[in-house]
Design a protein around this motif. Structure first.
Motif, PDB file in Angstrom:
ATOM      1  N   ALA A  55       0.858  -1.184   0.000  1.00  0.00           N
ATOM      2  CA  ALA A  55       0.000   0.000   0.000  1.00  0.00           C
ATOM      3  C   ALA A  55       0.891   1.228   0.000  1.00  0.00           C
ATOM      4  O   ALA A  55       1.841   1.315   0.775  1.00  0.00           O
ATOM      5  N   ALA A  56       0.567   2.171  -0.890  1.00  0.00           N
ATOM      6  CA  ALA A  56       1.286   3.442  -0.940  1.00  0.00           C
ATOM      7  C   ALA A  56       0.314   4.499  -1.441  1.00  0.00           C
ATOM      8  O   ALA A  56      -0.199   4.398  -2.557  1.00  0.00           O
ATOM      9  N   GLY A  57       0.049   5.480  -0.606  1.00  0.00           N
ATOM     10  CA  GLY A  57      -0.910   6.518  -0.975  1.00  0.00           C
ATOM     11  C   GLY A  57      -2.298   5.937  -1.124  1.00  0.00           C
ATOM     12  O   GLY A  57      -2.756   5.178  -0.281  1.00  0.00           O
ATOM     13  N   ASP A  58      -2.941   6.252  -2.218  1.00  0.00           N
ATOM     14  CA  ASP A  58      -4.310   5.780  -2.443  1.00  0.00           C
ATOM     15  C   ASP A  58      -4.351   4.537  -3.322  1.00  0.00           C
ATOM     16  O   ASP A  58      -5.385   4.207  -3.898  1.00  0.00           O
ATOM     17  N   ALA A  59      -3.230   3.818  -3.445  1.00  0.00           N
ATOM     18  CA  ALA A  59      -3.173   2.662  -4.348  1.00  0.00           C
ATOM     19  C   ALA A  59      -2.494   1.468  -3.684  1.00  0.00           C
ATOM     20  O   ALA A  59      -1.798   1.600  -2.684  1.00  0.00           O
ATOM     21  N   LEU A  60      -2.707   0.309  -4.301  1.00  0.00           N
ATOM     22  CA  LEU A  60      -1.980  -0.910  -3.950  1.00  0.00           C
ATOM     23  C   LEU A  60      -1.052  -1.223  -5.114  1.00  0.00           C
ATOM     24  O   LEU A  60      -1.439  -1.118  -6.281  1.00  0.00           O
ATOM     25  N   TRP A  61       0.163  -1.613  -4.789  1.00  0.00           N
ATOM     26  CA  TRP A  61       1.182  -1.871  -5.803  1.00  0.00           C
ATOM     27  C   TRP A  61       1.656  -3.314  -5.720  1.00  0.00           C
ATOM     28  O   TRP A  61       1.824  -3.862  -4.633  1.00  0.00           O
ATOM     29  N   LEU A  62       1.892  -3.902  -6.871  1.00  0.00           N
ATOM     30  CA  LEU A  62       2.362  -5.277  -6.997  1.00  0.00           C
ATOM     31  C   LEU A  62       3.842  -5.272  -7.352  1.00  0.00           C
ATOM     32  O   LEU A  62       4.252  -4.552  -8.274  1.00  0.00           O
ATOM     33  N   THR A  63       4.637  -6.065  -6.630  1.00  0.00           N
ATOM     34  CA  THR A  63       6.056  -6.206  -6.930  1.00  0.00           C
ATOM     35  C   THR A  63       6.456  -7.657  -6.714  1.00  0.00           C
ATOM     36  O   THR A  63       5.717  -8.451  -6.121  1.00  0.00           O
ATOM     37  N   ALA A  64       7.647  -7.987  -7.169  1.00  0.00           N
ATOM     38  CA  ALA A  64       8.170  -9.351  -7.029  1.00  0.00           C
ATOM     39  C   ALA A  64       9.196  -9.409  -5.901  1.00  0.00           C
ATOM     40  O   ALA A  64       9.990  -8.484  -5.744  1.00  0.00           O
ATOM     41  N   PRO A  65       9.189 -10.510  -5.146  1.00  0.00           N
ATOM     42  CA  PRO A  65      10.317 -10.726  -4.228  1.00  0.00           C
ATOM     43  C   PRO A  65      11.598 -10.848  -5.061  1.00  0.00           C
ATOM     44  O   PRO A  65      11.584 -11.447  -6.145  1.00  0.00           O
ATOM     45  N   LYS A  66      12.685 -10.285  -4.599  1.00  0.00           N
ATOM     46  CA  LYS A  66      13.927 -10.251  -5.390  1.00  0.00           C
ATOM     47  C   LYS A  66      14.361 -11.614  -5.933  1.00  0.00           C
ATOM     48  O   LYS A  66      14.753 -11.706  -7.088  1.00  0.00           O
ATOM     49  N   PRO A  67      14.298 -12.691  -5.158  1.00  0.00           N
ATOM     50  CA  PRO A  67      14.768 -13.977  -5.705  1.00  0.00           C
ATOM     51  C   PRO A  67      13.927 -14.498  -6.880  1.00  0.00           C
ATOM     52  O   PRO A  67      14.405 -15.324  -7.655  1.00  0.00           O
ATOM     53  N   LEU A  68      12.697 -14.023  -7.032  1.00  0.00           N
ATOM     54  CA  LEU A  68      11.816 -14.515  -8.093  1.00  0.00           C
ATOM     55  C   LEU A  68      11.728 -13.571  -9.288  1.00  0.00           C
ATOM     56  O   LEU A  68      11.121 -13.908 -10.306  1.00  0.00           O
ATOM     57  N   ARG A  69      12.317 -12.414  -9.165  1.00  0.00           N
ATOM     58  CA  ARG A  69      12.192 -11.393 -10.209  1.00  0.00           C
ATOM     59  C   ARG A  69      12.686 -11.906 -11.568  1.00  0.00           C
ATOM     60  O   ARG A  69      13.762 -12.460 -11.679  1.00  0.00           O
ATOM     61  N   GLY A  70      11.849 -11.719 -12.589  1.00  0.00           N
ATOM     62  CA  GLY A  70      12.238 -12.075 -13.949  1.00  0.00           C
ATOM     63  C   GLY A  70      12.177 -13.552 -14.272  1.00  0.00           C
ATOM     64  O   GLY A  70      12.752 -13.991 -15.266  1.00  0.00           O
ATOM     65  N   MET A  71      11.442 -14.333 -13.450  1.00  0.00           N
ATOM     66  CA  MET A  71      11.310 -15.771 -13.707  1.00  0.00           C
ATOM     67  C   MET A  71       9.842 -16.181 -13.647  1.00  0.00           C
ATOM     68  O   MET A  71       9.081 -15.664 -12.827  1.00  0.00           O
ATOM     69  N   ILE A  72       9.484 -17.133 -14.510  1.00  0.00           N
ATOM     70  CA  ILE A  72       8.143 -17.698 -14.487  1.00  0.00           C
ATOM     71  C   ILE A  72       8.250 -19.192 -14.765  1.00  0.00           C
ATOM     72  O   ILE A  72       9.085 -19.630 -15.556  1.00  0.00           O
ATOM     73  N   GLU A  73       7.416 -19.967 -14.083  1.00  0.00           N
ATOM     74  CA  GLU A  73       7.416 -21.418 -14.256  1.00  0.00           C
ATOM     75  C   GLU A  73       6.532 -21.818 -15.423  1.00  0.00           C
ATOM     76  O   GLU A  73       5.389 -21.369 -15.533  1.00  0.00           O
ATOM     77  N   ALA A  74       7.069 -22.666 -16.288  1.00  0.00           N
ATOM     78  CA  ALA A  74       6.292 -23.262 -17.378  1.00  0.00           C
ATOM     79  C   ALA A  74       6.288 -24.767 -17.133  1.00  0.00           C
ATOM     80  O   ALA A  74       7.335 -25.418 -17.239  1.00  0.00           O
ATOM     81  N   ARG A  75       5.130 -25.294 -16.754  1.00  0.00           N
ATOM     82  CA  ARG A  75       5.051 -26.733 -16.450  1.00  0.00           C
ATOM     83  C   ARG A  75       5.526 -27.558 -17.640  1.00  0.00           C
ATOM     84  O   ARG A  75       5.159 -27.295 -18.770  1.00  0.00           O
ATOM     85  N   GLY A  76       6.342 -28.536 -17.334  1.00  0.00           N
ATOM     86  CA  GLY A  76       6.872 -29.412 -18.363  1.00  0.00           C
ATOM     87  C   GLY A  76       8.111 -28.870 -19.051  1.00  0.00           C
ATOM     88  O   GLY A  76       8.730 -29.560 -19.842  1.00  0.00           O
ATOM     89  N   ILE A  77       8.470 -27.613 -18.770  1.00  0.00           N
ATOM     90  CA  ILE A  77       9.671 -27.014 -19.366  1.00  0.00           C
ATOM     91  C   ILE A  77      10.640 -26.600 -18.274  1.00  0.00           C
ATOM     92  O   ILE A  77      11.812 -26.909 -18.325  1.00  0.00           O
ATOM     93  N   GLY A  78      10.139 -25.877 -17.270  1.00  0.00           N
ATOM     94  CA  GLY A  78      10.986 -25.425 -16.172  1.00  0.00           C
ATOM     95  C   GLY A  78      10.847 -23.934 -15.953  1.00  0.00           C
ATOM     96  O   GLY A  78       9.897 -23.301 -16.424  1.00  0.00           O
ATOM     97  N   LEU A  79      11.812 -23.347 -15.251  1.00  0.00           N
ATOM     98  CA  LEU A  79      11.806 -21.907 -14.993  1.00  0.00           C
ATOM     99  C   LEU A  79      12.325 -21.181 -16.222  1.00  0.00           C
ATOM    100  O   LEU A  79      13.368 -21.533 -16.767  1.00  0.00           O
ATOM    101  N   LEU A  80      11.578 -20.167 -16.631  1.00  0.00           N
ATOM    102  CA  LEU A  80      11.947 -19.384 -17.804  1.00  0.00           C
ATOM    103  C   LEU A  80      12.292 -17.962 -17.393  1.00  0.00           C
ATOM    104  O   LEU A  80      11.673 -17.412 -16.472  1.00  0.00           O
ATOM    105  N   GLY A  81      13.227 -17.361 -18.077  1.00  0.00           N
ATOM    106  CA  GLY A  81      13.514 -15.955 -17.889  1.00  0.00           C
ATOM    107  C   GLY A  81      12.440 -15.141 -18.592  1.00  0.00           C
ATOM    108  O   GLY A  81      11.907 -15.556 -19.625  1.00  0.00           O
ATOM    109  N   ALA A  82      12.101 -13.995 -18.029  1.00  0.00           N
ATOM    110  CA  ALA A  82      11.052 -13.159 -18.615  1.00  0.00           C
ATOM    111  C   ALA A  82      11.355 -11.690 -18.377  1.00  0.00           C
ATOM    112  O   ALA A  82      11.824 -11.311 -17.302  1.00  0.00           O
ATOM    113  N   ASP A  83      11.092 -10.871 -19.409  1.00  0.00           N
ATOM    114  CA  ASP A  83      11.128  -9.430 -19.193  1.00  0.00           C
ATOM    115  C   ASP A  83      10.035  -9.101 -18.192  1.00  0.00           C
ATOM    116  O   ASP A  83       8.942  -9.662 -18.251  1.00  0.00           O
TER     117      ASP A  83
END
Length: 142
Positions: A55-83
């Protein structure tokens, strides 16, 4: 003033032009898969699997925990890098554990940290990911 100890949610978040969607659901419900589909249609990853809700001001903000930043899981492939984006303003919550039955559903809201946020339910239509990207781009009209 920023929240000194923001909660970390088991969820995935994506954004379009800084407007964020928080995707919630049980483990295996398709949060990462839907995020990948949305990313293929122009959305940016905010965070996969864990999302910090600040929460900041009149809004809620979404961020990533540092260890997970720039990664997404693709089942059957593994962890992928992502912009990814550093943060996004929360504009809607999607609950993958609830199926939308109405063709033109009434507006729903959920309260998060004192903020009313639009609440969406999943839809089994093949163009659902594209619809969500457009929702973030243009909002919902009556």
């Amino acid at each position: 003033m920023p929240d000194p100890d923001p909660p970390t949610l088991h969820a995935t978040a994506v954004a379009v032009d800084g407007r964020g969607l928080l995707i919630r659901g049980a483990s295996g419900s398709g949060k990462s898969g839907l995020a990948l589909e949305m990313m293929a249609r122009g959305a940016q990853l905010v965070s996969d699997d864990r999302v910090i809700l600040r929460a900041a001001g009149d809004a809620l903000w979404l961020t990533a925990p540092k260890p997970l930043r720039g990664m997404i899981e693709a089942r059957g492939i593994g962890l992928l890098g992502a912009d990814c984006t550093d943060r996004a303003r929360l504009c809607a919550v999607l609950d993958l554990d609830r199926e939308e039955e109405a063709r033109l559903p009434q507006r729903r809201e959920i309260m998060l940290q004192g903020h009313r946020i639009p609440l969406l339910h999943k839809s089994a239509h093949p163009y659902f990911a594209a619809s969500l990207v457009q929702y973030l781009k243009g909002g919902r009209r009556e």
